[in-house]
Design a protein around this motif. Sequence first.
Motif, mmCIF file in Angstrom:
data_model
loop_
_atom_site.group_PDB
_atom_site.id
_atom_site.type_symbol
_atom_site.label_atom_id
_atom_site.label_comp_id
_atom_site.label_asym_id
_atom_site.label_seq_id
_atom_site.Cartn_x
_atom_site.Cartn_y
_atom_site.Cartn_z
ATOM 1 N N ARG A 29 -24.540 -4.708 14.501
ATOM 2 C CA ARG A 29 -25.204 -5.298 13.186
ATOM 3 C C ARG A 29 -24.308 -6.270 12.740
ATOM 4 N NH1 ARG A 29 -29.318 -2.675 11.161
ATOM 5 N NH2 ARG A 29 -28.891 -3.184 9.114
ATOM 6 N N PRO A 30 -24.484 -7.405 12.847
ATOM 7 C CA PRO A 30 -23.371 -8.568 12.431
ATOM 8 C C PRO A 30 -24.012 -8.988 10.872
ATOM 9 C CG PRO A 30 -25.079 -9.622 13.912
ATOM 10 C CD PRO A 30 -25.145 -7.873 13.774
ATOM 11 N N ILE A 31 -23.016 -9.727 10.170
ATOM 12 C CA ILE A 31 -23.248 -10.289 9.210
ATOM 13 C C ILE A 31 -24.029 -11.437 9.289
ATOM 14 C CG2 ILE A 31 -22.200 -10.878 6.807
ATOM 15 C CD1 ILE A 31 -20.060 -8.861 7.305
ATOM 16 N N VAL A 32 -25.015 -11.759 8.713
ATOM 17 C CA VAL A 32 -25.822 -13.145 8.726
ATOM 18 C C VAL A 32 -25.935 -13.713 7.292
ATOM 19 C CG1 VAL A 32 -26.955 -12.554 11.080
ATOM 20 C CG2 VAL A 32 -28.065 -12.233 8.787
ATOM 21 N N LYS A 33 -25.665 -15.237 7.444
ATOM 22 C CA LYS A 33 -26.312 -15.840 6.254
ATOM 23 C C LYS A 33 -27.776 -16.275 6.173
ATOM 24 C CE LYS A 33 -23.305 -18.724 4.509
ATOM 25 N NZ LYS A 33 -21.951 -19.951 4.322
ATOM 26 N N LEU A 34 -28.400 -16.317 4.977
ATOM 27 C CA LEU A 34 -29.741 -16.570 5.002
ATOM 28 C C LEU A 34 -29.694 -17.680 3.834
ATOM 29 C CD1 LEU A 34 -31.588 -13.128 4.669
ATOM 30 C CD2 LEU A 34 -31.301 -14.739 6.614
ATOM 31 N N ARG A 35 -30.195 -18.987 4.446
ATOM 32 C CA ARG A 35 -30.000 -20.294 3.675
ATOM 33 C C ARG A 35 -31.446 -20.497 3.183
ATOM 34 N NH1 ARG A 35 -26.207 -23.909 2.095
ATOM 35 N NH2 ARG A 35 -24.725 -22.804 3.864
ATOM 36 N N TYR A 55 -28.242 -16.086 0.814
ATOM 37 C CA TYR A 55 -28.245 -14.563 0.695
ATOM 38 C C TYR A 55 -27.257 -14.193 2.003
ATOM 39 C CZ TYR A 55 -31.621 -13.731 -2.942
ATOM 40 O OH TYR A 55 -32.519 -13.670 -3.988
ATOM 41 N N VAL A 56 -26.329 -13.094 1.906
ATOM 42 C CA VAL A 56 -25.717 -12.431 2.901
ATOM 43 C C VAL A 56 -26.019 -11.069 3.061
ATOM 44 C CG1 VAL A 56 -23.372 -11.871 3.708
ATOM 45 C CG2 VAL A 56 -23.648 -13.858 2.127
ATOM 46 N N THR A 57 -26.757 -10.944 4.549
ATOM 47 C CA THR A 57 -27.230 -9.576 4.647
ATOM 48 C C THR A 57 -26.431 -9.310 6.255
ATOM 49 O OG1 THR A 57 -29.197 -8.162 4.529
ATOM 50 C CG2 THR A 57 -29.268 -10.448 5.710
ATOM 51 N N ARG A 58 -27.054 -7.992 6.619
ATOM 52 C CA ARG A 58 -26.854 -7.613 7.938
ATOM 53 C C ARG A 58 -28.127 -7.523 8.712
ATOM 54 N NH1 ARG A 58 -22.405 -4.357 9.473
ATOM 55 N NH2 ARG A 58 -20.708 -5.244 8.694
ATOM 56 N N LYS A 59 -27.993 -7.683 10.109
ATOM 57 C CA LYS A 59 -29.388 -7.456 10.753
ATOM 58 C C LYS A 59 -28.977 -6.620 12.277
ATOM 59 C CE LYS A 59 -29.849 -11.133 14.135
ATOM 60 N NZ LYS A 59 -30.710 -12.176 14.645
ATOM 61 N N ARG A 99 -33.939 -15.573 15.303
ATOM 62 C CA ARG A 99 -33.378 -15.806 14.067
ATOM 63 C C ARG A 99 -34.162 -15.239 12.911
ATOM 64 N NH1 ARG A 99 -30.679 -21.810 14.114
ATOM 65 N NH2 ARG A 99 -28.960 -21.296 15.544
ATOM 66 N N MET A 100 -33.734 -14.529 12.119
ATOM 67 C CA MET A 100 -34.384 -14.018 10.915
ATOM 68 C C MET A 100 -34.940 -14.890 9.925
ATOM 69 S SD MET A 100 -33.221 -10.861 8.591
ATOM 70 C CE MET A 100 -31.860 -10.195 9.930
ATOM 71 N N VAL A 101 -36.249 -14.710 9.394
ATOM 72 C CA VAL A 101 -36.900 -15.591 8.344
ATOM 73 C C VAL A 101 -37.377 -14.527 7.233
ATOM 74 C CG1 VAL A 101 -38.448 -17.141 7.550
ATOM 75 C CG2 VAL A 101 -37.222 -17.430 10.002
ATOM 76 N N VAL A 118 -39.130 -18.380 -1.611
ATOM 77 C CA VAL A 118 -39.293 -19.462 -0.550
ATOM 78 C C VAL A 118 -38.757 -18.906 0.848
ATOM 79 C CG1 VAL A 118 -38.956 -21.534 -1.991
ATOM 80 C CG2 VAL A 118 -36.815 -20.430 -1.031
ATOM 81 N N ASP A 119 -38.798 -19.333 1.901
ATOM 82 C CA ASP A 119 -38.425 -18.616 2.853
ATOM 83 C C ASP A 119 -36.885 -19.285 2.962
ATOM 84 O OD1 ASP A 119 -40.916 -17.707 4.024
ATOM 85 O OD2 ASP A 119 -41.276 -19.467 5.201
ATOM 86 N N PHE A 120 -36.162 -18.002 3.603
ATOM 87 C CA PHE A 120 -34.576 -18.125 3.873
ATOM 88 C C PHE A 120 -34.720 -17.906 5.319
ATOM 89 C CE2 PHE A 120 -34.562 -17.783 -0.679
ATOM 90 C CZ PHE A 120 -33.292 -18.113 -0.947
ATOM 91 N N ARG A 121 -33.827 -18.695 6.145
ATOM 92 C CA ARG A 121 -33.733 -18.749 7.411
ATOM 93 C C ARG A 121 -32.323 -18.504 7.980
ATOM 94 N NH1 ARG A 121 -38.039 -20.557 10.191
ATOM 95 N NH2 ARG A 121 -39.622 -21.954 9.067
ATOM 96 N N GLU A 122 -32.005 -17.685 8.969
ATOM 97 C CA GLU A 122 -30.697 -17.417 9.216
ATOM 98 C C GLU A 122 -30.055 -18.467 9.778
ATOM 99 O OE1 GLU A 122 -28.662 -14.818 12.979
ATOM 100 O OE2 GLU A 122 -30.857 -14.161 12.330
ATOM 101 N N GLU A 123 -28.842 -18.627 9.387
ATOM 102 C CA GLU A 123 -27.819 -19.707 9.999
ATOM 103 C C GLU A 123 -26.703 -18.993 10.794
ATOM 104 O OE1 GLU A 123 -24.956 -21.236 6.468
ATOM 105 O OE2 GLU A 123 -26.654 -22.450 6.938
ATOM 106 N N ARG A 124 -26.240 -19.815 11.778
ATOM 107 C CA ARG A 124 -25.143 -19.113 12.531
ATOM 108 C C ARG A 124 -24.144 -19.999 12.461
ATOM 109 N NH1 ARG A 124 -28.362 -16.666 17.569
ATOM 110 N NH2 ARG A 124 -29.856 -15.597 16.587
#
Length: 54
Positions: free
Chosen positions: A7-13, A22-26, A34-36, A48-54
């Motif tokens: 369950r890594p921490i991901v940033k949603l831009r 936003y910062v969340t875990r997946k 990639r999470m949307v 709006v849509d927030f997309r995962e950035e790595r």
Amino acid sequence: MAQTDVRPIVKLRSTAGTGFTYVTRKNRRNDPDRMVLRKFDPVAGLHVDFREER
């Protein structure tokens, strides 16, 4: 031996271009792509849509 986090921490831009994040875990096993997510962007003032950035 290196262990990868399930369950890594991901940033949603924001896709609105405001730079808000936003910062969340997946769970990598359930969501390998990639999470949307559709979330509220307080800078733009709307959902709006927030997309995962790595």
